[in-house]
Scaffold this motif. Structure first.
Motif, PDB file in Angstrom:
ATOM      1  N   TRP A  92       0.844  -1.206   0.000  1.00 38.18           N
ATOM      2  CA  TRP A  92       0.000   0.000   0.000  1.00 38.18           C
ATOM      3  C   TRP A  92       0.873   1.248   0.000  1.00 38.18           C
ATOM      4  O   TRP A  92       1.154   1.806   1.066  1.00 38.18           O
ATOM      5  CB  TRP A  92      -0.890   0.005   1.238  1.00 38.18           C
ATOM      6  N   HIS A 105     -14.273   0.085   4.017  1.00 39.11           N
ATOM      7  CA  HIS A 105     -14.558  -1.295   3.613  1.00 39.11           C
ATOM      8  C   HIS A 105     -14.252  -2.263   4.748  1.00 39.11           C
ATOM      9  O   HIS A 105     -13.648  -1.882   5.762  1.00 39.11           O
ATOM     10  CB  HIS A 105     -13.724  -1.677   2.381  1.00 39.11           C
ATOM     11  N   ASP A 107     -12.282  -6.059   4.959  1.00 42.22           N
ATOM     12  CA  ASP A 107     -11.424  -6.912   4.124  1.00 42.22           C
ATOM     13  C   ASP A 107     -12.139  -8.178   3.663  1.00 42.22           C
ATOM     14  O   ASP A 107     -11.887  -8.682   2.568  1.00 42.22           O
ATOM     15  CB  ASP A 107     -10.170  -7.330   4.912  1.00 42.22           C
ATOM     16  N   TRP A 122      -0.447  -5.061   9.300  1.00 44.13           N
ATOM     17  CA  TRP A 122      -0.003  -3.977   8.392  1.00 44.13           C
ATOM     18  C   TRP A 122       1.370  -3.533   8.873  1.00 44.13           C
ATOM     19  O   TRP A 122       1.491  -2.860   9.904  1.00 44.13           O
ATOM     20  CB  TRP A 122      -1.009  -2.840   8.420  1.00 44.13           C
ATOM     21  N   HIS A 193     -12.849   0.011   8.001  1.00 40.28           N
ATOM     22  CA  HIS A 193     -11.704   0.940   8.004  1.00 40.28           C
ATOM     23  C   HIS A 193     -11.535   1.610   6.652  1.00 40.28           C
ATOM     24  O   HIS A 193     -12.070   1.145   5.641  1.00 40.28           O
ATOM     25  CB  HIS A 193     -10.417   0.216   8.414  1.00 40.28           C
ATOM     26  N   SER A 195      -8.553   4.752   4.593  1.00 38.86           N
ATOM     27  CA  SER A 195      -7.387   5.626   4.825  1.00 38.86           C
ATOM     28  C   SER A 195      -7.472   6.783   3.852  1.00 38.86           C
ATOM     29  O   SER A 195      -7.926   6.625   2.717  1.00 38.86           O
ATOM     30  CB  SER A 195      -6.073   4.853   4.703  1.00 38.86           C
ATOM     31  N   ARG A 204       4.175   7.073   2.018  1.00 41.76           N
ATOM     32  CA  ARG A 204       3.705   6.177   3.080  1.00 41.76           C
ATOM     33  C   ARG A 204       3.599   4.796   2.458  1.00 41.76           C
ATOM     34  O   ARG A 204       2.872   4.607   1.475  1.00 41.76           O
ATOM     35  CB  ARG A 204       2.333   6.640   3.573  1.00 41.76           C
TER      36      ARG A 204
HETATM   37  O1  LIG Z   1      -2.927   0.888   3.535  1.00 42.67           O
HETATM   38  C1  LIG Z   1      -4.055   1.379   3.550  1.00 42.67           C
HETATM   39  O2  LIG Z   1      -4.234   2.577   3.510  1.00 42.67           O
HETATM   40  C2  LIG Z   1      -5.258   0.484   3.647  1.00 42.67           C
HETATM   41  C3  LIG Z   1      -4.893  -0.923   3.952  1.00 42.67           C
HETATM   42  C4  LIG Z   1      -6.050  -1.825   4.138  1.00 42.67           C
HETATM   43  O3  LIG Z   1      -7.181  -1.495   3.847  1.00 42.67           O
HETATM   44  C5  LIG Z   1      -5.790  -3.146   4.682  1.00 42.67           C
HETATM   45  O4  LIG Z   1      -4.622  -3.525   4.914  1.00 42.67           O
HETATM   46  O5  LIG Z   1      -6.775  -3.874   4.932  1.00 42.67           O
END
Ligand SMILES: O=C(O)CCC(=O)C(=O)O
Length: 280
Positions: A92, A105, A107, A122, A193, A195, A204
């Motif tokens: 990402w 969303h 996952d 992450w 979640h 971003s 990033r």
């Molecule tokens: O890296 C992001 O901004 C989102 C990552 C994400 O949605 C996830 O890892 O499930």
């Protein structure tokens, strides 16, 4: 006795659906991995991003090292037990000042996993503070189960199918999963979640590594692969994945292309059963 997480972190995961931050690697080690990723981008003449961000653990030995690292797997084992497969991995990256973002969303939406018990680690290759567009979550929303999503047609959305929550969820109290390079967060597959765009002055970059217990299976008609990263598999629900030896070598590229195509087919099968489109 947990291997890495404290009893309080495990309770927080059960209550809130996430844990953040967890210390794992030094900032220097994270910087080395970032340099390898960026050297590959430079050599290929394109950045990793939407369409080119799936399953890099099949291409690069340095990603293989991260997905097998006890610093991460011990924490995952504390949540899902000792027999673990890596179901999926997305890189990402968000460039500073770009408009790219990830829509709200869950996952689990196109993963077809039974039971829906997968956890995503992450792992930050760069600092990911709030202004850089770290993940933002709705604490406790993993208890809502699977919610309806629609597909949003927006090239700035990093999600491969633009899947976006299509029902109202109370977002008045969100939390930000800010992490520093070398740390990681953990979140449940039903946690709502998103971003936001990166407003900092640096890229990033993180790896979203989705782990499942070997007992989970994928209900899709397309059989997919998943790497056994710890323990034993007594179920045989997935095809095995080959570990990379040479940095993006020909065998690595061929295996990667096949595994990604199969994964995308499974995603498309699942999306087909739930299709609705929204335009922005
Ligand atoms: O890296 C992001 O901004 C989102 C990552 C994400 O949605 C996830 O890892 O499930």
């Amino acid at each position: 006795m947990p291997k890495k997480l404290t009893p309080d972190q495990i309770s927080a995961y059960e209550r809130d659906g996430y844990v953040c931050p967890v210390d794992a690697f030094s900032a220097d080690r994270a910087r080395t991995w970032r340099a390898k990723l960026e050297a590959f981008e430079h050599a290929e003449g394109r950045k990793m991003g939407r369409g080119h961000n799936f399953k890099p653990h099949l291409l690069f030995p340095w990603v293989d090292e991260i997905v097998h690292a006890p610093e991460v797997l011990d924490a995952v084992e504390d949540l899902i037990g000792p027999d673990i497969r890596l179901f999926h991995l997305s890189v990402w990256p968000k460039d500073p000042g770009s408009g790219t973002y990830v829509s709200w969303h869950q996952d689990a939406t196109y993963f077809a996993l039974e039971p829906a018990c997968h956890v995503t680690a992450w792992v930050a290759l760069t600092d990911a503070p709030m202004e850089a567009g770290c993940m933002e979550v709705v604490p406790g929303s993993h208890k809502l189960g699977q919610l309806r999503h629609a597909e949003m047609q927006d090239p700035e959305n990093l999600l491969s199918r633009g899947q976006t929550l299509a029902v109202e969820v109370d977002r008045t109290r969100t939390a930000y999963m800010a992490v520093k390079a070398g740390q990681f967060s953990l979140h449940h597959t039903h946690l709502v979640h998103n971003s936001r765009p990166n407003r900092s002055s640096d890229r990033r970059i993180g790896l979203g590594i989705s782990y499942i217990p070997t007992s989970a299976h994928c209900t899709s008609k397309t059989r997919v692969s998943a790497m056994l990263v710890r323990g034993e598999d007594r179920y045989g629900h997935f095809d095995d994945e080959r570990r990379p030896v040479v940095e993006a070598g020909p065998e690595e590229r061929a295996f990667h292309a096949h595994a990604v195509a199969t994964f995308r087919q499974m995603n498309a099968d699942e999306a087909g059963t739930q299709r609705s489109i929204v335009r922005r």
